[in-house]
Design a protein around this motif. Structure first.
Motif, PDB file in Angstrom:
ATOM      1  N   ALA A 187       0.845  -1.204   0.000  1.00 54.23           N
ATOM      2  CA  ALA A 187       0.000   0.000   0.000  1.00 54.23           C
ATOM      3  C   ALA A 187       0.882   1.257   0.000  1.00 54.23           C
ATOM      4  O   ALA A 187       0.590   2.234  -0.704  1.00 54.23           O
TER       5      ALA A 187
ATOM      6  N   ARG B 277       1.414   6.484  -6.971  1.00 57.70           N
ATOM      7  CA  ARG B 277       0.229   7.231  -7.408  1.00 57.70           C
ATOM      8  C   ARG B 277       0.296   8.677  -6.880  1.00 57.70           C
ATOM      9  O   ARG B 277      -0.194   9.609  -7.513  1.00 57.70           O
TER      10      ARG B 277
ATOM     11  N   VAL C  61     -10.050   4.581   3.122  1.00 57.07           N
ATOM     12  CA  VAL C  61      -9.364   3.568   2.309  1.00 57.07           C
ATOM     13  C   VAL C  61     -10.366   2.928   1.340  1.00 57.07           C
ATOM     14  O   VAL C  61     -10.095   2.772   0.143  1.00 57.07           O
ATOM     15  N   ASP C  62     -11.566   2.571   1.838  1.00 57.02           N
ATOM     16  CA  ASP C  62     -12.585   1.974   0.964  1.00 57.02           C
ATOM     17  C   ASP C  62     -12.924   2.916  -0.191  1.00 57.02           C
ATOM     18  O   ASP C  62     -13.050   2.487  -1.340  1.00 57.02           O
TER      19      ASP C  62
ATOM     20  N   LEU D 134     -11.045   5.220  -1.532  1.00 64.35           N
ATOM     21  CA  LEU D 134      -9.928   5.292  -2.496  1.00 64.35           C
ATOM     22  C   LEU D 134      -9.898   4.055  -3.395  1.00 64.35           C
ATOM     23  O   LEU D 134      -9.717   4.153  -4.611  1.00 64.35           O
ATOM     24  N   LEU D 135     -10.102   2.883  -2.771  1.00 64.58           N
ATOM     25  CA  LEU D 135      -9.955   1.627  -3.516  1.00 64.58           C
ATOM     26  C   LEU D 135     -11.161   1.322  -4.405  1.00 64.58           C
ATOM     27  O   LEU D 135     -11.042   0.526  -5.341  1.00 64.58           O
ATOM     28  N   SER D 136     -12.303   1.939  -4.124  1.00 63.09           N
ATOM     29  CA  SER D 136     -13.502   1.601  -4.901  1.00 63.09           C
ATOM     30  C   SER D 136     -13.764   2.574  -6.045  1.00 63.09           C
ATOM     31  O   SER D 136     -14.809   2.522  -6.685  1.00 63.09           O
ATOM     32  N   ARG D 137     -12.814   3.468  -6.292  1.00 58.67           N
ATOM     33  CA  ARG D 137     -12.988   4.372  -7.443  1.00 58.67           C
ATOM     34  C   ARG D 137     -12.969   3.559  -8.741  1.00 58.67           C
ATOM     35  O   ARG D 137     -12.367   2.469  -8.788  1.00 58.67           O
TER      36      ARG D 137
END
Ligand SMILES: NC(=O)c1ccc[n+]([C@@H]2O[C@H](COP(=O)([O-])OP(=O)(O)OC[C@H]3O[C@@H](n4cnc5c(N)ncnc54)[C@H](O)[C@@H]3O)[C@@H](O)[C@H]2O)c1
Ligand SMILES: O=P(O)(O)OC[C@H](O)CO
Length: 325
Positions: free
Chosen positions: A203, A210, A312-313, A315-318
Protein backbone atom coordinates in the motif's frame (compact mmCIF):
# COMPACT_ATOMS: atom_id res chain seq x y z
CA UNK A 1 28.47 36.30 0.01
CA UNK A 2 27.41 37.09 3.60
CA UNK A 3 24.36 35.04 4.60
CA UNK A 4 21.60 35.66 7.14
CA UNK A 5 19.00 33.04 7.96
CA UNK A 6 15.46 34.11 8.85
CA UNK A 7 13.88 31.45 11.08
CA UNK A 8 15.53 29.56 13.93
CA UNK A 9 13.65 26.26 13.71
CA UNK A 10 15.43 22.99 12.93
CA UNK A 11 15.87 23.69 9.21
CA UNK A 12 16.95 27.33 9.57
CA UNK A 13 19.53 26.25 12.12
CA UNK A 14 20.82 23.41 9.93
CA UNK A 15 21.15 25.81 6.97
CA UNK A 16 23.00 28.32 9.15
CA UNK A 17 25.39 25.47 9.95
CA UNK A 18 25.80 24.78 6.20
CA UNK A 19 26.52 28.46 5.49
CA UNK A 20 28.96 28.71 8.42
CA UNK A 21 30.92 25.61 7.43
CA UNK A 22 34.17 27.37 6.63
CA UNK A 23 33.96 29.62 9.69
CA UNK A 24 32.14 32.38 7.79
CA UNK A 25 30.02 34.59 10.07
CA UNK A 26 26.30 33.82 9.70
CA UNK A 27 23.44 35.66 11.41
CA UNK A 28 20.45 33.55 12.47
CA UNK A 29 17.26 35.47 13.24
CA UNK A 30 14.93 33.57 15.59
CA UNK A 31 11.65 34.45 17.30
CA UNK A 32 12.31 32.51 20.47
CA UNK A 33 14.61 33.91 23.16
CA UNK A 34 15.48 30.34 24.16
CA UNK A 35 16.90 29.80 20.67
CA UNK A 36 19.02 32.96 20.59
CA UNK A 37 20.30 32.34 24.12
CA UNK A 38 21.24 28.70 23.61
CA UNK A 39 22.83 29.28 20.18
CA UNK A 40 24.94 32.20 21.43
CA UNK A 41 25.84 30.80 24.85
CA UNK A 42 26.21 27.07 24.12
CA UNK A 43 26.36 26.78 20.29
CA UNK A 44 23.29 24.56 20.30
CA UNK A 45 19.64 25.12 19.37
CA UNK A 46 18.23 23.39 22.43
CA UNK A 47 14.62 24.01 21.38
CA UNK A 48 14.53 22.73 17.79
CA UNK A 49 17.79 20.86 17.19
CA UNK A 50 18.96 19.64 20.61
CA UNK A 51 22.23 17.78 21.03
CA UNK A 52 23.89 18.92 17.80
CA UNK A 53 26.98 21.15 18.20
CA UNK A 54 26.77 24.27 16.02
CA UNK A 55 29.52 26.36 14.50
CA UNK A 56 30.64 29.17 16.83
CA UNK A 57 30.50 31.53 13.84
CA UNK A 58 26.68 31.41 13.91
CA UNK A 59 25.35 34.39 15.87
CA UNK A 60 21.66 34.31 16.74
CA UNK A 61 19.56 37.42 17.18
CA UNK A 62 15.96 38.46 17.73
CA UNK A 63 16.57 41.88 16.17
CA UNK A 64 16.06 42.22 12.42
CA UNK A 65 18.39 45.25 12.40
CA UNK A 66 21.25 42.74 12.82
CA UNK A 67 20.78 41.31 9.32
CA UNK A 68 21.57 44.68 7.70
CA UNK A 69 24.97 43.58 6.33
CA UNK A 70 23.78 40.28 4.82
CA UNK A 71 24.02 39.96 1.04
CA UNK A 72 21.49 37.11 0.75
CA UNK A 73 18.66 36.00 3.03
CA UNK A 74 17.70 32.34 3.55
CA UNK A 75 14.04 32.41 4.55
CA UNK A 76 13.14 29.35 6.61
CA UNK A 77 9.88 30.11 8.43
CA UNK A 78 6.87 27.78 7.95
CA UNK A 79 4.81 28.65 4.86
CA UNK A 80 1.76 29.87 6.80
CA UNK A 81 3.92 32.45 8.67
CA UNK A 82 5.97 33.55 5.67
CA UNK A 83 3.80 36.56 4.82
CA UNK A 84 3.77 37.97 8.36
CA UNK A 85 7.52 37.52 8.78
CA UNK A 86 8.49 38.80 5.31
CA UNK A 87 6.35 41.89 5.92
CA UNK A 88 8.68 42.81 8.80
CA UNK A 89 12.02 41.92 7.18
CA UNK A 90 13.98 44.80 5.56
CA UNK A 91 14.60 42.91 2.31
CA UNK A 92 15.23 45.75 -0.19
CA UNK A 93 16.69 44.16 -3.33
CA UNK A 94 18.63 41.35 -1.63
CA UNK A 95 18.18 37.79 -2.94
CA UNK A 96 15.68 35.67 -1.01
CA UNK A 97 16.39 31.93 -0.86
CA UNK A 98 13.07 30.36 0.10
CA UNK A 99 13.33 27.10 2.02
CA UNK A 100 9.80 26.46 3.35
CA UNK A 101 7.65 23.71 1.85
CA UNK A 102 4.00 24.67 1.66
CA UNK A 103 1.22 26.63 -0.04
CA UNK A 104 -0.32 29.69 1.60
CA UNK A 105 -3.86 29.23 2.93
CA UNK A 106 -6.35 31.75 1.58
CA UNK A 107 -4.33 32.77 -1.47
CA UNK A 108 -3.18 29.32 -2.73
CA UNK A 109 0.18 31.01 -3.44
CA UNK A 110 3.48 29.15 -3.51
CA UNK A 111 6.13 30.66 -1.24
CA UNK A 112 8.01 32.30 -4.11
CA UNK A 113 4.77 33.91 -5.27
CA UNK A 114 4.22 35.36 -1.79
CA UNK A 115 7.81 36.66 -1.70
CA UNK A 116 7.54 38.26 -5.16
CA UNK A 117 4.27 39.93 -4.19
CA UNK A 118 5.78 41.46 -1.03
CA UNK A 119 9.26 42.25 -2.35
CA UNK A 120 9.10 42.69 -6.13
CA UNK A 121 12.68 44.04 -6.31
CA UNK A 122 14.26 41.00 -4.63
CA UNK A 123 15.34 38.07 -6.83
CA UNK A 124 14.04 34.75 -5.53
CA UNK A 125 15.53 31.27 -5.36
CA UNK A 126 14.14 28.05 -3.89
CA UNK A 127 16.21 25.49 -1.99
CA UNK A 128 14.45 22.14 -1.64
CA UNK A 129 15.13 18.42 -1.55
CA UNK A 130 15.42 15.37 0.70
CA UNK A 131 16.90 17.04 3.75
CA UNK A 132 16.24 16.01 7.32
CA UNK A 133 17.63 18.94 9.30
CA UNK A 134 19.35 16.83 11.96
CA UNK A 135 21.32 14.95 9.28
CA UNK A 136 22.36 18.13 7.45
CA UNK A 137 23.41 19.78 10.72
CA UNK A 138 25.58 16.74 11.53
CA UNK A 139 27.27 17.00 8.14
CA UNK A 140 25.84 13.79 6.65
CA UNK A 141 25.83 13.62 2.81
CA UNK A 142 22.88 15.49 1.28
CA UNK A 143 21.88 16.78 -2.17
CA UNK A 144 19.39 19.56 -2.90
CA UNK A 145 17.80 21.41 -5.78
CA UNK A 146 18.63 25.12 -5.91
CA UNK A 147 16.21 26.76 -8.31
CA UNK A 148 16.56 30.32 -9.57
CA UNK A 149 15.73 31.90 -12.92
CA UNK A 150 18.82 34.13 -12.88
CA UNK A 151 21.74 31.91 -14.05
CA UNK A 152 24.46 34.03 -12.49
CA UNK A 153 22.76 34.33 -9.08
CA UNK A 154 21.96 30.60 -9.11
CA UNK A 155 25.63 29.78 -9.68
CA UNK A 156 26.80 32.14 -6.94
CA UNK A 157 24.31 30.76 -4.41
CA UNK A 158 25.06 27.15 -5.37
CA UNK A 159 28.81 27.73 -4.90
CA UNK A 160 28.32 29.58 -1.63
CA UNK A 161 26.18 26.88 -0.05
CA UNK A 162 27.78 23.74 -1.48
CA UNK A 163 30.31 21.82 0.59
CA UNK A 164 31.98 18.42 0.74
CA UNK A 165 28.79 16.78 2.06
CA UNK A 166 26.19 19.23 0.72
CA UNK A 167 25.69 19.07 -3.05
CA UNK A 168 23.62 21.71 -4.76
CA UNK A 169 22.05 20.92 -8.16
CA UNK A 170 20.96 24.00 -10.10
CA UNK A 171 17.61 24.41 -11.87
CA UNK A 172 15.77 27.32 -13.45
CA UNK A 173 12.38 25.78 -12.54
CA UNK A 174 11.35 27.65 -9.37
CA UNK A 175 7.69 26.57 -9.43
CA UNK A 176 8.55 22.90 -10.02
CA UNK A 177 11.05 22.89 -7.14
CA UNK A 178 8.63 24.30 -4.64
CA UNK A 179 5.59 22.26 -5.71
CA UNK A 180 7.45 18.99 -5.12
CA UNK A 181 8.32 20.03 -1.55
CA UNK A 182 4.82 21.23 -0.74
CA UNK A 183 2.96 18.21 -2.16
CA UNK A 184 5.26 15.54 -0.70
CA UNK A 185 4.35 16.67 2.82
CA UNK A 186 0.70 15.82 2.16
CA UNK A 187 1.59 12.46 0.61
CA UNK A 188 3.86 11.65 3.58
CA UNK A 189 0.85 11.96 5.88
CA UNK A 190 -0.92 9.34 3.73
CA UNK A 191 2.07 7.00 3.97
CA UNK A 192 2.17 7.47 7.74
CA UNK A 193 -1.50 6.47 7.91
CA UNK A 194 -0.67 3.27 6.05
CA UNK A 195 2.01 2.54 8.65
CA UNK A 196 -0.17 3.46 11.63
CA UNK A 197 -3.13 1.42 10.40
CA UNK A 198 -0.95 -1.58 9.48
CA UNK A 199 -1.98 -1.56 5.82
CA UNK A 200 1.33 -2.95 4.59
CA UNK A 201 4.28 -2.10 2.37
CA UNK A 202 2.44 -2.75 -0.93
CA UNK A 203 0.00 0.00 0.00
CA UNK A 204 2.83 2.40 0.83
CA UNK A 205 4.60 1.76 -2.49
CA UNK A 206 1.30 2.25 -4.34
CA UNK A 207 0.75 5.56 -2.55
CA UNK A 208 4.26 6.77 -3.38
CA UNK A 209 3.80 5.94 -7.09
CA UNK A 210 0.23 7.23 -7.41
CA UNK A 211 1.08 10.20 -5.20
CA UNK A 212 3.96 11.03 -7.51
CA UNK A 213 1.54 10.88 -10.46
CA UNK A 214 -0.76 13.44 -8.83
CA UNK A 215 2.18 15.61 -7.73
CA UNK A 216 3.32 15.68 -11.37
CA UNK A 217 -0.17 16.49 -12.72
CA UNK A 218 -0.53 19.39 -10.29
CA UNK A 219 3.05 20.60 -10.75
CA UNK A 220 2.75 20.74 -14.52
CA UNK A 221 -0.63 22.52 -14.25
CA UNK A 222 1.02 25.20 -12.07
CA UNK A 223 3.93 25.72 -14.48
CA UNK A 224 6.53 23.24 -13.18
CA UNK A 225 8.51 20.85 -15.39
CA UNK A 226 8.09 17.04 -15.15
CA UNK A 227 11.86 16.51 -14.85
CA UNK A 228 12.00 18.80 -11.80
CA UNK A 229 9.20 16.81 -10.16
CA UNK A 230 11.17 13.61 -10.89
CA UNK A 231 14.28 15.12 -9.26
CA UNK A 232 15.57 15.75 -5.75
CA UNK A 233 12.92 18.30 -4.78
CA UNK A 234 10.05 16.07 -5.95
CA UNK A 235 10.48 12.32 -6.10
CA UNK A 236 13.66 12.42 -3.99
CA UNK A 237 11.95 14.19 -1.11
CA UNK A 238 8.79 12.11 -1.53
CA UNK A 239 10.76 8.89 -1.04
CA UNK A 240 12.57 10.26 2.03
CA UNK A 241 9.52 11.64 3.75
CA UNK A 242 7.27 8.67 2.96
CA UNK A 243 9.68 6.16 4.43
CA UNK A 244 10.82 7.53 7.78
CA UNK A 245 9.24 8.12 11.16
CA UNK A 246 11.75 11.01 11.48
CA UNK A 247 9.38 12.95 9.20
CA UNK A 248 6.93 15.09 11.19
CA UNK A 249 4.36 14.65 8.42
CA UNK A 250 4.77 10.86 8.30
CA UNK A 251 4.54 10.63 12.11
CA UNK A 252 1.36 12.74 12.08
CA UNK A 253 -0.06 10.22 9.62
CA UNK A 254 0.96 7.32 11.88
CA UNK A 255 -1.12 8.86 14.67
CA UNK A 256 -4.11 9.35 12.34
CA UNK A 257 -3.74 5.74 11.20
CA UNK A 258 -3.89 4.65 14.84
CA UNK A 259 -7.25 6.40 15.15
CA UNK A 260 -6.17 9.60 16.91
CA UNK A 261 -7.65 12.94 15.80
CA UNK A 262 -5.64 15.64 14.02
CA UNK A 263 -6.57 18.13 16.75
CA UNK A 264 -5.19 15.81 19.43
CA UNK A 265 -2.01 15.11 17.47
CA UNK A 266 -1.28 18.74 16.60
CA UNK A 267 -2.27 20.25 19.98
CA UNK A 268 1.04 20.14 21.79
CA UNK A 269 3.47 20.04 18.89
CA UNK A 270 6.05 22.81 18.92
CA UNK A 271 7.42 21.66 15.57
CA UNK A 272 5.65 22.12 12.25
CA UNK A 273 3.95 19.44 10.11
CA UNK A 274 3.43 21.56 6.99
CA UNK A 275 1.31 18.93 5.23
CA UNK A 276 -1.59 19.43 7.67
CA UNK A 277 -1.94 23.08 6.63
CA UNK A 278 -1.12 22.47 2.97
CA UNK A 279 -3.58 19.58 2.38
CA UNK A 280 -6.84 21.60 2.30
CA UNK A 281 -5.17 24.42 0.34
CA UNK A 282 -3.80 21.92 -2.16
CA UNK A 283 -7.26 20.31 -2.55
CA UNK A 284 -8.69 23.75 -3.41
CA UNK A 285 -5.79 24.66 -5.70
CA UNK A 286 -6.13 21.32 -7.52
CA UNK A 287 -9.85 21.87 -7.96
CA UNK A 288 -9.17 25.35 -9.36
CA UNK A 289 -6.58 23.92 -11.76
CA UNK A 290 -8.87 21.03 -12.82
CA UNK A 291 -6.40 18.41 -11.53
CA UNK A 292 -7.51 15.11 -9.98
CA UNK A 293 -5.70 14.49 -6.64
CA UNK A 294 -7.40 11.54 -4.91
CA UNK A 295 -4.63 10.92 -2.35
CA UNK A 296 -4.69 14.58 -1.32
CA UNK A 297 -8.48 14.41 -0.97
CA UNK A 298 -8.10 11.30 1.18
CA UNK A 299 -5.60 13.05 3.46
CA UNK A 300 -8.01 15.98 3.85
CA UNK A 301 -10.82 13.58 4.82
CA UNK A 302 -8.56 11.94 7.42
CA UNK A 303 -7.54 15.32 8.87
CA UNK A 304 -11.23 16.24 9.02
CA UNK A 305 -11.98 13.13 11.09
CA UNK A 306 -13.31 10.57 8.57
CA UNK A 307 -12.41 7.07 9.85
CA UNK A 308 -9.43 5.41 8.16
CA UNK A 309 -11.42 2.38 6.94
CA UNK A 310 -13.96 4.59 5.20
CA UNK A 311 -11.25 6.67 3.48
CA UNK A 312 -9.36 3.57 2.31
CA UNK A 313 -12.58 1.97 0.96
CA UNK A 314 -13.42 5.17 -0.93
CA UNK A 315 -9.93 5.29 -2.50
CA UNK A 316 -9.96 1.63 -3.52
CA UNK A 317 -13.50 1.60 -4.90
CA UNK A 318 -12.99 4.37 -7.44
CA UNK A 319 -13.60 3.30 -11.07
CA UNK A 320 -10.68 1.44 -12.64
CA UNK A 321 -8.60 3.50 -15.08
CA UNK A 322 -5.53 3.40 -17.30
CA UNK A 323 -2.28 4.00 -15.37
CA UNK A 324 -0.86 6.68 -17.68
CA UNK A 325 -3.43 9.23 -18.76
N1 LIG B 1 13.09 20.25 9.69
C1 LIG B 1 13.46 19.77 8.50
O1 LIG B 1 14.09 18.69 8.41
C2 LIG B 1 13.14 20.54 7.24
C3 LIG B 1 13.86 20.25 6.09
C4 LIG B 1 13.57 20.93 4.92
C5 LIG B 1 12.57 21.89 4.91
N2 LIG B 1 11.88 22.16 6.06
C6 LIG B 1 10.87 23.22 5.98
O2 LIG B 1 11.37 24.37 6.64
C7 LIG B 1 10.30 25.14 7.18
C8 LIG B 1 10.59 25.43 8.63
O3 LIG B 1 10.55 24.18 9.32
P1 LIG B 1 11.46 23.84 10.58
O4 LIG B 1 11.61 22.37 10.59
O5 LIG B 1 12.68 24.68 10.61
O6 LIG B 1 10.52 24.30 11.78
P2 LIG B 1 10.50 23.72 13.26
O7 LIG B 1 9.34 22.78 13.37
O8 LIG B 1 11.82 23.20 13.66
O9 LIG B 1 10.20 25.02 14.12
C9 LIG B 1 9.00 25.73 14.02
C10 LIG B 1 9.31 27.08 13.43
O10 LIG B 1 8.10 27.81 13.29
C11 LIG B 1 8.31 29.12 13.78
N3 LIG B 1 7.05 29.72 14.20
C12 LIG B 1 6.15 29.21 15.07
N4 LIG B 1 5.13 30.08 15.21
C13 LIG B 1 5.40 31.15 14.43
C14 LIG B 1 4.74 32.37 14.15
N5 LIG B 1 3.58 32.68 14.71
N6 LIG B 1 5.33 33.23 13.26
C15 LIG B 1 6.50 32.92 12.67
N7 LIG B 1 7.18 31.78 12.90
C16 LIG B 1 6.62 30.91 13.77
C17 LIG B 1 9.27 28.92 14.92
O11 LIG B 1 9.88 30.14 15.28
C18 LIG B 1 10.23 27.93 14.30
O12 LIG B 1 11.18 28.59 13.50
C19 LIG B 1 9.04 24.31 6.92
O13 LIG B 1 8.40 24.78 5.78
C20 LIG B 1 9.56 22.90 6.68
O14 LIG B 1 8.70 22.15 5.84
C21 LIG B 1 12.14 21.52 7.22
O1 LIG C 1 9.78 16.32 8.94
P1 LIG C 1 9.12 16.70 7.66
O2 LIG C 1 8.01 15.77 7.28
O3 LIG C 1 8.69 18.14 7.70
O4 LIG C 1 10.20 16.57 6.50
C1 LIG C 1 11.39 17.30 6.60
C2 LIG C 1 11.98 17.60 5.25
O5 LIG C 1 11.06 18.30 4.46
C3 LIG C 1 12.47 16.37 4.53
O6 LIG C 1 13.06 16.74 3.31
Amino acid sequence: MKIAVIGGGAWGTALAQVAARGGEPVTLWAREDDVTTSVNARHENSLFLPGIPLSPSIRATGDLADIADAEALLVVVPAQFLRSVLTQVPVECRPLVLCAKGIEAGTQKLVAEVARELHPDAPVAVLSGPTFAHEVARGLPTAVTLACEDDSLRERLAERLAGPAFRTYGSSDVAGAEIGGAVKNVLAIACGVVEGAGLGLNARAALIARGFAEMTRFGVARGGRPETLAGLSGLGDLVLTCSSINSRNFSLGVGLGQGKSAAELLADRRTVAEGAATAPVLREAARAAGVDMPVTQAVCALLEGTPVGQVVDALLSRPLREEHV
